[in-house]
Write a protein that holds these residues in place. Sequence first.
Motif, PDB file in Angstrom:
ATOM      1  N   VAL A 138     -17.954  18.360 -26.818  1.00 62.11           N
ATOM      2  CA  VAL A 138     -18.058  17.820 -25.460  1.00 62.11           C
ATOM      3  C   VAL A 138     -18.572  18.889 -24.496  1.00 62.11           C
ATOM      4  O   VAL A 138     -19.442  18.620 -23.657  1.00 62.11           O
ATOM      5  CB  VAL A 138     -16.692  17.277 -24.991  1.00 62.11           C
ATOM      6  CG1 VAL A 138     -16.720  16.943 -23.501  1.00 62.11           C
ATOM      7  CG2 VAL A 138     -16.309  16.044 -25.794  1.00 62.11           C
ATOM      8  N   SER A 139     -18.042  20.103 -24.619  1.00 59.40           N
ATOM      9  CA  SER A 139     -18.483  21.197 -23.744  1.00 59.40           C
ATOM     10  C   SER A 139     -19.975  21.461 -23.917  1.00 59.40           C
ATOM     11  O   SER A 139     -20.703  21.665 -22.939  1.00 59.40           O
ATOM     12  CB  SER A 139     -17.691  22.468 -24.046  1.00 59.40           C
ATOM     13  OG  SER A 139     -16.319  22.298 -23.773  1.00 59.40           O
ATOM     14  N   ALA A 140     -20.446  21.472 -25.169  1.00 58.21           N
ATOM     15  CA  ALA A 140     -21.866  21.717 -25.433  1.00 58.21           C
ATOM     16  C   ALA A 140     -22.729  20.595 -24.872  1.00 58.21           C
ATOM     17  O   ALA A 140     -23.770  20.846 -24.245  1.00 58.21           O
ATOM     18  CB  ALA A 140     -22.102  21.868 -26.933  1.00 58.21           C
ATOM     19  N   LEU A 141     -22.312  19.348 -25.066  1.00 60.57           N
ATOM     20  CA  LEU A 141     -23.113  18.215 -24.613  1.00 60.57           C
ATOM     21  C   LEU A 141     -23.215  18.165 -23.093  1.00 60.57           C
ATOM     22  O   LEU A 141     -24.313  18.054 -22.529  1.00 60.57           O
ATOM     23  CB  LEU A 141     -22.498  16.909 -25.127  1.00 60.57           C
ATOM     24  CG  LEU A 141     -22.683  16.613 -26.615  1.00 60.57           C
ATOM     25  CD1 LEU A 141     -21.833  15.419 -27.021  1.00 60.57           C
ATOM     26  CD2 LEU A 141     -24.153  16.349 -26.924  1.00 60.57           C
ATOM     27  N   LEU A 142     -22.059  18.236 -22.418  1.00 56.26           N
ATOM     28  CA  LEU A 142     -22.109  18.104 -20.967  1.00 56.26           C
ATOM     29  C   LEU A 142     -22.752  19.324 -20.318  1.00 56.26           C
ATOM     30  O   LEU A 142     -23.405  19.219 -19.269  1.00 56.26           O
ATOM     31  CB  LEU A 142     -20.726  17.824 -20.393  1.00 56.26           C
ATOM     32  CG  LEU A 142     -19.645  18.897 -20.429  1.00 56.26           C
ATOM     33  CD1 LEU A 142     -19.729  19.832 -19.229  1.00 56.26           C
ATOM     34  CD2 LEU A 142     -18.261  18.235 -20.457  1.00 56.26           C
ATOM     35  N   THR A 143     -22.592  20.493 -20.949  1.00 51.54           N
ATOM     36  CA  THR A 143     -23.249  21.690 -20.419  1.00 51.54           C
ATOM     37  C   THR A 143     -24.752  21.606 -20.613  1.00 51.54           C
ATOM     38  O   THR A 143     -25.529  21.988 -19.726  1.00 51.54           O
ATOM     39  CB  THR A 143     -22.694  22.949 -21.101  1.00 51.54           C
ATOM     40  OG1 THR A 143     -21.287  23.039 -20.856  1.00 51.54           O
ATOM     41  CG2 THR A 143     -23.357  24.204 -20.551  1.00 51.54           C
ATOM     42  N   ALA A 144     -25.198  21.086 -21.748  1.00 51.91           N
ATOM     43  CA  ALA A 144     -26.631  20.956 -22.006  1.00 51.91           C
ATOM     44  C   ALA A 144     -27.286  20.012 -21.004  1.00 51.91           C
ATOM     45  O   ALA A 144     -28.354  20.318 -20.450  1.00 51.91           O
ATOM     46  CB  ALA A 144     -26.865  20.468 -23.434  1.00 51.91           C
ATOM     47  N   THR A 146     -26.453  29.176 -13.065  1.00 59.44           N
ATOM     48  CA  THR A 146     -26.981  30.234 -13.933  1.00 59.44           C
ATOM     49  C   THR A 146     -25.930  30.710 -14.931  1.00 59.44           C
ATOM     50  O   THR A 146     -26.230  30.931 -16.109  1.00 59.44           O
ATOM     51  CB  THR A 146     -27.468  31.415 -13.075  1.00 59.44           C
ATOM     52  OG1 THR A 146     -28.465  30.943 -12.159  1.00 59.44           O
ATOM     53  CG2 THR A 146     -28.063  32.518 -13.947  1.00 59.44           C
ATOM     54  N   GLY A 147     -24.698  30.868 -14.471  1.00 60.48           N
ATOM     55  CA  GLY A 147     -23.620  31.267 -15.377  1.00 60.48           C
ATOM     56  C   GLY A 147     -23.354  30.228 -16.448  1.00 60.48           C
ATOM     57  O   GLY A 147     -23.049  30.567 -17.600  1.00 60.48           O
ATOM     58  N   THR A 148     -23.485  28.966 -16.093  1.00 68.68           N
ATOM     59  CA  THR A 148     -23.301  27.890 -17.075  1.00 68.68           C
ATOM     60  C   THR A 148     -24.379  27.952 -18.146  1.00 68.68           C
ATOM     61  O   THR A 148     -24.107  27.778 -19.337  1.00 68.68           O
ATOM     62  CB  THR A 148     -23.335  26.522 -16.372  1.00 68.68           C
ATOM     63  OG1 THR A 148     -22.286  26.473 -15.391  1.00 68.68           O
ATOM     64  CG2 THR A 148     -23.133  25.390 -17.367  1.00 68.68           C
ATOM     65  N   VAL A 149     -25.623  28.203 -17.725  1.00 67.39           N
ATOM     66  CA  VAL A 149     -26.717  28.351 -18.694  1.00 67.39           C
ATOM     67  C   VAL A 149     -26.421  29.494 -19.663  1.00 67.39           C
ATOM     68  O   VAL A 149     -26.620  29.377 -20.878  1.00 67.39           O
ATOM     69  CB  VAL A 149     -28.051  28.618 -17.961  1.00 67.39           C
ATOM     70  CG1 VAL A 149     -29.159  28.945 -18.967  1.00 67.39           C
ATOM     71  CG2 VAL A 149     -28.446  27.412 -17.127  1.00 67.39           C
ATOM     72  N   ALA A 150     -25.922  30.604 -19.122  1.00 64.23           N
ATOM     73  CA  ALA A 150     -25.669  31.790 -19.944  1.00 64.23           C
ATOM     74  C   ALA A 150     -24.641  31.537 -21.041  1.00 64.23           C
ATOM     75  O   ALA A 150     -24.709  32.121 -22.122  1.00 64.23           O
ATOM     76  CB  ALA A 150     -25.212  32.951 -19.056  1.00 64.23           C
ATOM     77  N   LEU A 151     -23.679  30.649 -20.777  1.00 58.87           N
ATOM     78  CA  LEU A 151     -22.595  30.419 -21.732  1.00 58.87           C
ATOM     79  C   LEU A 151     -22.860  29.256 -22.686  1.00 58.87           C
ATOM     80  O   LEU A 151     -22.055  29.005 -23.588  1.00 58.87           O
ATOM     81  CB  LEU A 151     -21.281  30.176 -20.977  1.00 58.87           C
ATOM     82  CG  LEU A 151     -20.792  31.363 -20.133  1.00 58.87           C
ATOM     83  CD1 LEU A 151     -19.541  30.980 -19.349  1.00 58.87           C
ATOM     84  CD2 LEU A 151     -20.522  32.576 -20.998  1.00 58.87           C
ATOM     85  N   LEU A 152     -23.969  28.542 -22.497  1.00 53.11           N
ATOM     86  CA  LEU A 152     -24.260  27.378 -23.339  1.00 53.11           C
ATOM     87  C   LEU A 152     -24.328  27.709 -24.830  1.00 53.11           C
ATOM     88  O   LEU A 152     -23.779  26.962 -25.652  1.00 53.11           O
ATOM     89  CB  LEU A 152     -25.570  26.724 -22.881  1.00 53.11           C
ATOM     90  CG  LEU A 152     -26.072  25.550 -23.727  1.00 53.11           C
ATOM     91  CD1 LEU A 152     -25.034  24.441 -23.797  1.00 53.11           C
ATOM     92  CD2 LEU A 152     -27.396  25.014 -23.157  1.00 53.11           C
TER      93      LEU A 152
END
Length: 258
Positions: A190-196, A54-60
């Motif tokens: 990279v952060s945006a892609l792998l988080t998405a 959930t925290g990862t979604v919030a920071l995307l």
Amino acid sequence: MDILGWTTSFDHLALLLAAAFVAGALNAVAGGGSFLTLPALVFAGVPPVAANATGTVALLPGYMAGAWGFREDMQPPPGLSVRAVIALSIVGGAAGAALLLVTPDATFRRVVPWLLLAATALFAFGPQLRQWAGSTSHGQPSVTRAALGMLGVAAYGGYFNGGLGILLLALFGLLGQTQLNAMNGMKNLVSALLTAIAVAIYAAGGIVQWPQALVMMLAATLGGYGGARLARRIPAPVLRWGIVATGLVMAGLFFGQK
């Protein structure tokens, strides 16, 4: 109070909003936002694995905005093309996210404080790590080494987001990249892609707490826009060691939980 079917107390809502707002600001200027969102969600009663997702979604949104902001500066590190970086980010992020899905809450709760400590150490010694990586890179790296490094860091980011930016900058330096704007551009991409891709897998696995995620996403976006302006006035060493202290405190709190 009831928000989108989520019954919560005002104290928990205030905690999540504040954590997400400050995390958005921190990620905009220095990183370390995960040190706040993950513990805040756990302390608000969300199970550890779901809290991480959930925290990862919030920071995307912050990662996506950062990637767009550096779009003109992006250059892949030596040994990799942009397409290869994108593919490895997606594959690694998916692998890390899939691993999180099969990690029991009890196991993840035991692992979290160690991950927080490792991420805090990476953040604390990030400048030295990047300097070392740059000084030890000689010549063109092999494609295999570059690909394995990119895949490993992406998998880490899909599993646990803390310290990801420092790892990526260190990897790019080790591969011979020297332009900071290019490195930051690729780091955000990279952060945006792998988080998405991780978020998509988390959602498919049913571990995202969407009411909390949406509330925190809004606060994190506002924090990244407005809070960063205030944070930029804080001297960089003070900000860095404040984040380190936060990481140590949060790790200590997790170690103290039964």
